[in-house]
Design a protein around this motif. Structure first.
Motif, PDB file in Angstrom:
ATOM      1  N   GLY A  92      13.208   6.603   6.060  1.00  0.00           N
ATOM      2  CA  GLY A  92      12.410   5.395   6.246  1.00  0.00           C
ATOM      3  C   GLY A  92      11.832   4.979   4.918  1.00  0.00           C
ATOM      4  N   GLU A  93      11.243   3.798   4.881  1.00  0.00           N
ATOM      5  CA  GLU A  93      10.743   3.279   3.612  1.00  0.00           C
ATOM      6  C   GLU A  93       9.714   4.181   2.969  1.00  0.00           C
ATOM      7  OE1 GLU A  93      11.296  -1.229   2.740  1.00  0.00           O
ATOM      8  OE2 GLU A  93       9.391  -0.762   3.672  1.00  0.00           O
ATOM      9  N   SER A  94       9.644   4.081   1.668  1.00  0.00           N
ATOM     10  CA  SER A  94       8.601   4.784   0.936  1.00  0.00           C
ATOM     11  C   SER A  94       7.248   4.317   1.463  1.00  0.00           C
ATOM     12  CB  SER A  94       8.736   4.461  -0.549  1.00  0.00           C
ATOM     13  OG  SER A  94       7.586   4.902  -1.228  1.00  0.00           O
ATOM     14  N   GLY A  95       6.416   5.283   1.881  1.00  0.00           N
ATOM     15  CA  GLY A  95       5.086   4.939   2.378  1.00  0.00           C
ATOM     16  C   GLY A  95       5.014   4.637   3.860  1.00  0.00           C
ATOM     17  N   CYS A  96       6.080   4.928   4.605  1.00  0.00           N
ATOM     18  CA  CYS A  96       6.074   4.556   6.027  1.00  0.00           C
ATOM     19  C   CYS A  96       5.479   5.626   6.912  1.00  0.00           C
ATOM     20  CB  CYS A  96       7.477   4.194   6.493  1.00  0.00           C
ATOM     21  SG  CYS A  96       8.546   5.620   6.678  1.00  0.00           S
ATOM     22  N   GLY A  97       5.103   6.782   6.351  1.00  0.00           N
ATOM     23  CA  GLY A  97       4.403   7.771   7.165  1.00  0.00           C
ATOM     24  C   GLY A  97       5.157   9.068   7.438  1.00  0.00           C
TER      25      GLY A  97
END
Ligand code: ATP
Ligand code: ATP
Ligand code: SF4
Ligand code: SF4
Ligand code: MG
Ligand code: MG
Lengths: 324, 365
Positions: B50-55
């Motif tokens: 998942g995207e960088s910073g998505c948890g």
């Protein structure tokens, strides 16, 4: 104009071990040029000396021998010269968890180099520059990001702060050690495209250290392949990645995943954990090489295998004769 | 909700996450993990991307009970299933119980692990500590042998046992951390970006080693990485996160062939091919939403070429879409696969797996 000439750079470390001490040649006679407006990708084995090489170029580590010339001159080691050098040559460190100061905010990380190297700036100019940097590395909204400390950021977000910090003083040379390894493809491509743009528009010279052969190919003009301290193959990126010649580069290439490509991966991999002793005179790959011959106990020089394409492997000895 | 995938008859859960939400407290709290439902099968490798910073890291920390303030679990539960069918409510554990549980059942290789070794101890001292604690029956000689064996397992010269962390390269440090986690012989191993500093050859050796050990010892792995090709290769099942939520989940083959969620599509399509044409390499235009917002819409809507009105007004639930090309395999949180909400059948191009990025200028901000 050539920006950076690296000649015969060597770094030896002394290692403690049970039976006493041992020397390790982490970088073993590396030479190459890094020119304004172009990117050289540095790929190779984990532990082959890539970070050590970059740290020497950034002057964070003194070489054991060899030299680095900038525009034909060896740069002095005085304080003034070193300070100017550090503004011109910026490094993005491999580990974003260790390279940011835990007590400083993102804003502080970026405004410091801006103030140090960016000339006189009013505070509103400074803020504006900081925000623009954050926008460029997709850390938005900037006004919310500036006040954060590293531990409030995800791994990939820290990596982007590190990139923004390196770009802050407007360097002429960027040494980027695995700068995008913790970023998703989308942001990764954004950042690489940004580096590509700066390269073209601001004549930036980039050394891009990576394990990702696909982006090494797509975002660089030249590729260097390192193995155990030595450059074993070099050439235009398409030549090296698509038509690798050195047995190690071939191994690397065959192990690389290629989602969009067609050739299946087969080559079984021989694990090799044993390090080459410092005094070794032979080809560093010979313990694992399926083609090793008796001549391989001598160190192979670079043989040309194409236009600007060189490899240090005795298999290509005859190609020299054809070419000369 | 039935989260059990159907691809394997023998599948039984070892860990179930239900409705998990985590906030970072601040003036405007960051909702980093939002109502995540996930199940991990015994002995399974689950890939998480998942995207960088998505948890992703936050999720892993929460499941391992390693969150520190200002992070708080604000909802949901995590259940550990023992081999004999007994269940442990992970969030109810405390004190000695929690310590023992973490020690025996879970292990985690942290993101940035190359920086997690103790700088003043040699590799040998650190490995021996872990071995002494986990394999108390070993004597000194045997521990020495185990240490050497472990380094060899991850492709580091055993002579480096007497090195300090700063004397190792980034990838060597990562490998030492992986070796340490393997000593723990957990039921569930979390690996958060464990191979970012490894060349593909070494990476393959290590992955082969992990898959071999997994078969031998039967542990499950949650493998977090941005490297989609690696993920497709190693995982049995994959979960894709976006803005704190799982937006798609399913068997690896299915996900590769017929991804349902447009974000998954975007991820798979923007991956640069090694041998392919380099022109037009760009990611997914637009930006991740601010995680401080509460989202009562599809979080991907601003960037989605398939969005319709319903997408801006209603959050799509993570559900199975039996009539989609995915059939019964997995779930996706996207209105386009639900004609009653979307208005029509899913667009042909979506089913064909096309992701035509909308131009940056079209993106509504
Ligand atoms: N300060 C040091 N003291 C002793 N040895 C060192 C030191 N720094 C690096 N080395 C050794 O030098 C070699 C090269 O390390 P380097 O970090 O340059 O590798 P690398 O190519 O960057 O690897 P990676 O891809 O894993 O980051 C390694 O064997 C490493 O252990
Ligand atoms: N202490 C904190 N305070 C406030 N926000 C935080 C804190 N720690 C993390 N966050 C935010 O929570 C979100 C999720 O972070 P997390 O580390 O879980 O992301 P990730 O998916 O692992 O990303 P990456 O792939 O970049 O490592 C991020 O947007 C991050 O900025
Ligand atoms: S020089 Fe010899 S050992 Fe080295 S790569 Fe070439 S054939 Fe193999
Ligand atoms: S719900 Fe709508 S906006 Fe969201 S991914 Fe599906 S089609 Fe796109
Ligand atoms: Mg390195
Ligand atoms: Mg993370």
């Amino acid at each position: 104009m050539s920006t950076f000439e690296v000649r015969d750079l060597v770094k030896e470390f002394r290692l403690r071990e049970k039976g006493g001490r041992r020397r390790l040649r982490a970088v073993d006679g590396v030479s190459f040029d890094l020119s304004a407006g172009s990117t050289v990708a540095l790929v190779g084995e984990s532990g082959s000396g890539k970070s050590t090489l970059a740290r020497m170029l950034a002057r964070l580590l003194p070489p054991s021998s060899g030299e680095v010339r900038v525009d034909g001159r060896v740069v002095g080691t005085g304080r003034g010269a070193t300070r100017g050098y550090r503004g011109d040559v910026q490094m993005v460190f491999q580990d974003p968890f260790a390279s940011l100061n835990p007590f400083h905010t993102v804003g502080h990380h970026l405004s410091r180099p801006l103030r140090l190297h960016g000339g006189r700036l009013t505070s509103s100019e400074l803020n504006e520059r900081v925000e623009r940097l954050l926008e460029r590395v997709a850390l938005v909204p900037p006004d919310r990001v500036v006040g954060k400390q590293p531990h409030e950021l995800s791994g990939g977000q820290r990596q982007r702060v590190a990139i923004a910090r390196a770009l802050a003083p407007g360097p002429r040379v960027l040494l980027a050690d695995e700068p995008v390894s913790m970023l998703d493809v989308s942001v990764r491509l954004d950042i690489l495209n940004l580096m590509d743009r700066l390269k073209a528009e601001e004549d930036l010279a980039v050394l891009y250290i990576t394990h990702d052969l696909a982006t090494a190919r797509h975002f660089s003009e030249r590729v260097l392949v390192m193995y155990r301290g030595q450059v074993v193959e070099r050439g235009d990126s398409d030549d090296v990645i698509l038509r690798p010649r050195h047995p190690y580069t071939r191994l690397l290439r065959s192990a690389a995943p290629d989602p969009g490509g067609s050739d299946p991966l087969t080559v079984p991999v021989e694990p090799a954990s044993t390090e080459v002793p410092a005094g070794d005179q032979g080809c560093p790959f010979r313990a694992r090489c399926p083609h090793a011959m008796s001549v391989c106990s001598r160190r192979p020089p670079e043989f040309p295998v194409g236009d600007g394409h060189l490899t240090s492997c005795w298999l290509y000895e005859s190609s020299t004769e054809e070419n000369t | 909700m039935n989260t059990q995938p159907t691809f394997s008859e023998r599948w039984s859960p070892v860990l179930t996450v239900r409705g998990l939400s985590v906030d970072y407290e601040a003036d405007r709290p960051v909702h980093a993990v939002r109502e995540v439902d996930l199940a991990l099968g015994r002995g399974e490798i689950l890939g998480l991307a998942g995207e960088s910073g998505c948890g992703k890291s936050t999720l892993a920390y929460a499941v391992n009970r390693l969150l520190r303030p200002p992070a708080h679990v604000v909802g949901g539960e995590v259940v550990f299933h023992h081999a004999d069918g007994a269940e442990t409510d992970v969030f109810a554990l405390d004190g000695e119980q929690l310590r023992r549980f973490r020690w025996n059942r879970l292990a985690m290789v942290f993101q940035g692990a190359m920086n997690a070794l103790n700088p003043v101890l040699t590799v040998r001292a650190q490995l021996e500590d872990v071995i002494r604690a986990h394999e108390p029956a070993t004597d000194r000689r045997e521990r020495g042998r185990r240490c050497a064996e472990l380094l060899e397992l991850v492709g580091v010269d055993p002579r480096r046992l007497d090195s300090y962390p700063h004397e190792l390269s980034g990838g060597m440090r990562q490998r030492v951390m992986i070796a340490m986690a393997l000593v723990l012989r957990p039921d569930v191993l979390f690996m958060d970006e464990p191979t970012t500093a490894l060349d593909v050859v070494v990476q393959r050796e290590i992955l082969a080693e992990i898959t071999r050990l997994r078969a031998e010892l039967g542990f499950a792995v949650v493998f977090i990485t941005h490297d989609m090709s690696l993920l497709l290769e190693i995982s049995d099942r994959i979960a894709i996160m976006y803005a704190g939520r799982v937006v798609e989940e399913g068997g690896t083959e299915r996900l590769r062939r017929t991804p349902l969620h447009p974000y998954t599509l975007g991820l798979l399509r923007s991956f640069p091919s090694l041998t392919g044409d380099p022109t037009g390499l760009h990611g997914i235009p637009g930006r991740t939403p601010d995680l401080a917002e509460s989202l009562d819409r599809c979080a991907f809507a601003e960037r989605c070429p398939y969005r319709r009105e319903v997408c801006d007004g209603e959050q799509p639930p993570l559900v199975a879409h039996p009539d989609s090309p995915a059939g019964a395999d997995g779930r996706a949180a996207c209105h386009a696969h639900d004609p009653s909400r979307y208005g029509t059948a899913p667009p042909e191009s979506l089913l064909r797996g096309e992701f035509r990025p909308i131009e940056e200028s079209e993106v509504i901000r």
